[in-house]
Design a protein around this motif. Structure first.
Motif, PDB file in Angstrom:
ATOM      1  N   ALA A  12       0.827  -1.212   0.000  1.00 41.03           N
ATOM      2  CA  ALA A  12       0.000   0.000   0.000  1.00 41.03           C
ATOM      3  C   ALA A  12       0.858   1.258   0.000  1.00 41.03           C
ATOM      4  CB  ALA A  12      -0.919   0.006   1.220  1.00 41.03           C
ATOM      5  N   TRP A  13       0.267   2.310  -0.559  1.00 42.65           N
ATOM      6  CA  TRP A  13       0.928   3.611  -0.654  1.00 42.65           C
ATOM      7  C   TRP A  13       0.339   4.558   0.368  1.00 42.65           C
ATOM      8  CZ3 TRP A  13      -0.236   7.721  -4.852  1.00 42.65           C
ATOM      9  CH2 TRP A  13       0.766   8.706  -4.867  1.00 42.65           C
ATOM     10  N   ILE A  14       1.209   5.187   1.150  1.00 41.75           N
ATOM     11  CA  ILE A  14       0.818   6.203   2.129  1.00 41.75           C
ATOM     12  C   ILE A  14       1.252   7.556   1.568  1.00 41.75           C
ATOM     13  CG2 ILE A  14       1.153   7.076   4.465  1.00 41.75           C
ATOM     14  CD1 ILE A  14      -0.155   4.371   4.575  1.00 41.75           C
ATOM     15  N   LEU A  15       0.278   8.389   1.247  1.00 35.39           N
ATOM     16  CA  LEU A  15       0.565   9.737   0.758  1.00 35.39           C
ATOM     17  C   LEU A  15      -0.157  10.723   1.663  1.00 35.39           C
ATOM     18  CD1 LEU A  15       1.815  11.632  -1.336  1.00 35.39           C
ATOM     19  CD2 LEU A  15      -0.276  11.368  -2.696  1.00 35.39           C
ATOM     20  N   VAL A  16       0.617  11.528   2.393  1.00 37.39           N
ATOM     21  CA  VAL A  16       0.060  12.500   3.329  1.00 37.39           C
ATOM     22  C   VAL A  16       0.322  13.895   2.786  1.00 37.39           C
ATOM     23  CG1 VAL A  16       0.140  13.413   5.688  1.00 37.39           C
ATOM     24  CG2 VAL A  16       0.452  10.959   5.292  1.00 37.39           C
ATOM     25  N   ARG A  17      -0.727  14.709   2.792  1.00 38.04           N
ATOM     26  CA  ARG A  17      -0.634  16.128   2.423  1.00 38.04           C
ATOM     27  C   ARG A  17      -1.510  16.928   3.381  1.00 38.04           C
ATOM     28  NH1 ARG A  17      -1.513  15.808  -4.066  1.00 38.04           N
ATOM     29  NH2 ARG A  17       0.535  14.953  -4.570  1.00 38.04           N
ATOM     30  N   ASP A  18      -0.974  18.000   3.891  1.00 38.60           N
ATOM     31  CA  ASP A  18      -1.749  18.901   4.761  1.00 38.60           C
ATOM     32  C   ASP A  18      -2.465  18.149   5.875  1.00 38.60           C
ATOM     33  OD1 ASP A  18      -1.004  21.097   3.139  1.00 38.60           O
ATOM     34  OD2 ASP A  18      -2.614  20.608   1.731  1.00 38.60           O
ATOM     35  N   ARG A  20      -3.532  15.193   6.019  1.00 40.16           N
ATOM     36  CA  ARG A  20      -4.549  14.252   5.540  1.00 40.16           C
ATOM     37  C   ARG A  20      -3.861  13.171   4.726  1.00 40.16           C
ATOM     38  NH1 ARG A  20      -9.828  17.670   4.043  1.00 40.16           N
ATOM     39  NH2 ARG A  20      -9.492  19.362   5.499  1.00 40.16           N
ATOM     40  N   VAL A  21      -4.483  12.000   4.688  1.00 38.52           N
ATOM     41  CA  VAL A  21      -3.906  10.889   3.945  1.00 38.52           C
ATOM     42  C   VAL A  21      -4.851  10.476   2.815  1.00 38.52           C
ATOM     43  CG1 VAL A  21      -4.846   9.078   5.468  1.00 38.52           C
ATOM     44  CG2 VAL A  21      -2.733   8.658   4.184  1.00 38.52           C
ATOM     45  N   LEU A  22      -4.257  10.091   1.695  1.00 38.70           N
ATOM     46  CA  LEU A  22      -5.016   9.671   0.524  1.00 38.70           C
ATOM     47  C   LEU A  22      -5.578   8.270   0.726  1.00 38.70           C
ATOM     48  CD1 LEU A  22      -5.798  10.121  -2.509  1.00 38.70           C
ATOM     49  CD2 LEU A  22      -3.636   8.969  -3.058  1.00 38.70           C
ATOM     50  N   GLU A 105     -13.898   6.377  -6.071  1.00 46.75           N
ATOM     51  CA  GLU A 105     -13.602   7.720  -5.565  1.00 46.75           C
ATOM     52  C   GLU A 105     -12.312   7.725  -4.777  1.00 46.75           C
ATOM     53  OE1 GLU A 105     -16.065   9.880  -2.152  1.00 46.75           O
ATOM     54  OE2 GLU A 105     -16.842   7.842  -2.395  1.00 46.75           O
ATOM     55  N   LYS A 106     -11.652   8.887  -4.780  1.00 51.42           N
ATOM     56  CA  LYS A 106     -10.497   9.109  -3.915  1.00 51.42           C
ATOM     57  C   LYS A 106     -10.910  10.183  -2.913  1.00 51.42           C
ATOM     58  CE  LYS A 106      -8.206  12.844  -6.304  1.00 51.42           C
ATOM     59  NZ  LYS A 106      -7.061  13.391  -6.954  1.00 51.42           N
ATOM     60  N   ALA A 107     -10.239  10.173  -1.759  1.00 52.85           N
ATOM     61  CA  ALA A 107     -10.554  11.157  -0.723  1.00 52.85           C
ATOM     62  C   ALA A 107      -9.298  11.395   0.103  1.00 52.85           C
ATOM     63  CB  ALA A 107     -11.689  10.644   0.168  1.00 52.85           C
ATOM     64  N   TRP A 108      -9.301  12.501   0.822  1.00 53.23           N
ATOM     65  CA  TRP A 108      -8.217  12.849   1.747  1.00 53.23           C
ATOM     66  C   TRP A 108      -8.815  12.833   3.148  1.00 53.23           C
ATOM     67  CZ3 TRP A 108      -3.310  13.219   0.029  1.00 53.23           C
ATOM     68  CH2 TRP A 108      -3.138  13.354  -1.349  1.00 53.23           C
ATOM     69  N   PHE A 109      -8.393  11.882   3.971  1.00 55.81           N
ATOM     70  CA  PHE A 109      -8.973  11.697   5.297  1.00 55.81           C
ATOM     71  C   PHE A 109      -8.054  12.222   6.394  1.00 55.81           C
ATOM     72  CE2 PHE A 109     -11.979   7.777   4.730  1.00 55.81           C
ATOM     73  CZ  PHE A 109     -12.776   8.513   3.892  1.00 55.81           C
TER      74      PHE A 109
END
Length: 135
Positions: A12-18, A20-22, A105-109
């Motif tokens: 799995a890919w962990i991408l965090v921005r601001d 929040r994680v994708l 769908e994609k989301a930032w949680f």
């Protein structure tokens, strides 16, 4: 696909921005998951992640930037159909994150959205929160 121990695994890919994680949601599912998937025979974790992220989000992972974030596992008899292991990496990417046909769908949680992901993903959410990466 399972490793030598027979436990099914996902890379799995962990991408965090601001803070929040994708996460993504597949068609026909209610829960969100970290993008990624199962290895094809003979694939390394890096090859799997590159292929899966291209297939799911039409973005190119830079395999040289991959850093293992953690490995999370649920056991036999878990309500989410354990056993299951998720091997998580952070990595840089090129391209927009555009969901493919298989992704609804994609989301930032944020951490507060933790209850909307699977049990093994919740474990990664906890680790991200404890590391100060999610708010």
């Amino acid at each position: 696909m399972a490793n030598g121990s027979g436990v099914p695994e996902k890379v799995a890919w962990i991408l965090v921005r601001d803070d929040r994680v994708l996460v993504t949601r597949s068609h026909g599912r209610d829960r969100f998951y970290f993008p990624g998937g199962h290895r094809e025979p003979g694939e390394s974790d890096g090859e799997t992640l590159v292929r899966e992220i291209d297939e799911e989000l039409q973005a190119a992972i830079d395999p040289g930037s991959m850093v293992h974030f953690g490995t999370f596992e649920i056991g036999e008899g878990h309500p989410d159909h354990g056993p299951f292991r998720m091997i998580c990496y952070t990595a840089d990417h090129r391209g927009e994150l555009t969901p493919s046909r298989e992704i609804a769908e994609k989301a930032w949680f944020r951490y507060a959205d933790r209850d909307r992901v699977s049990a093994v993903d919740e474990m990664a959410f906890d680790a991200l929160y404890e590391a100060g990466r999610l708010s």
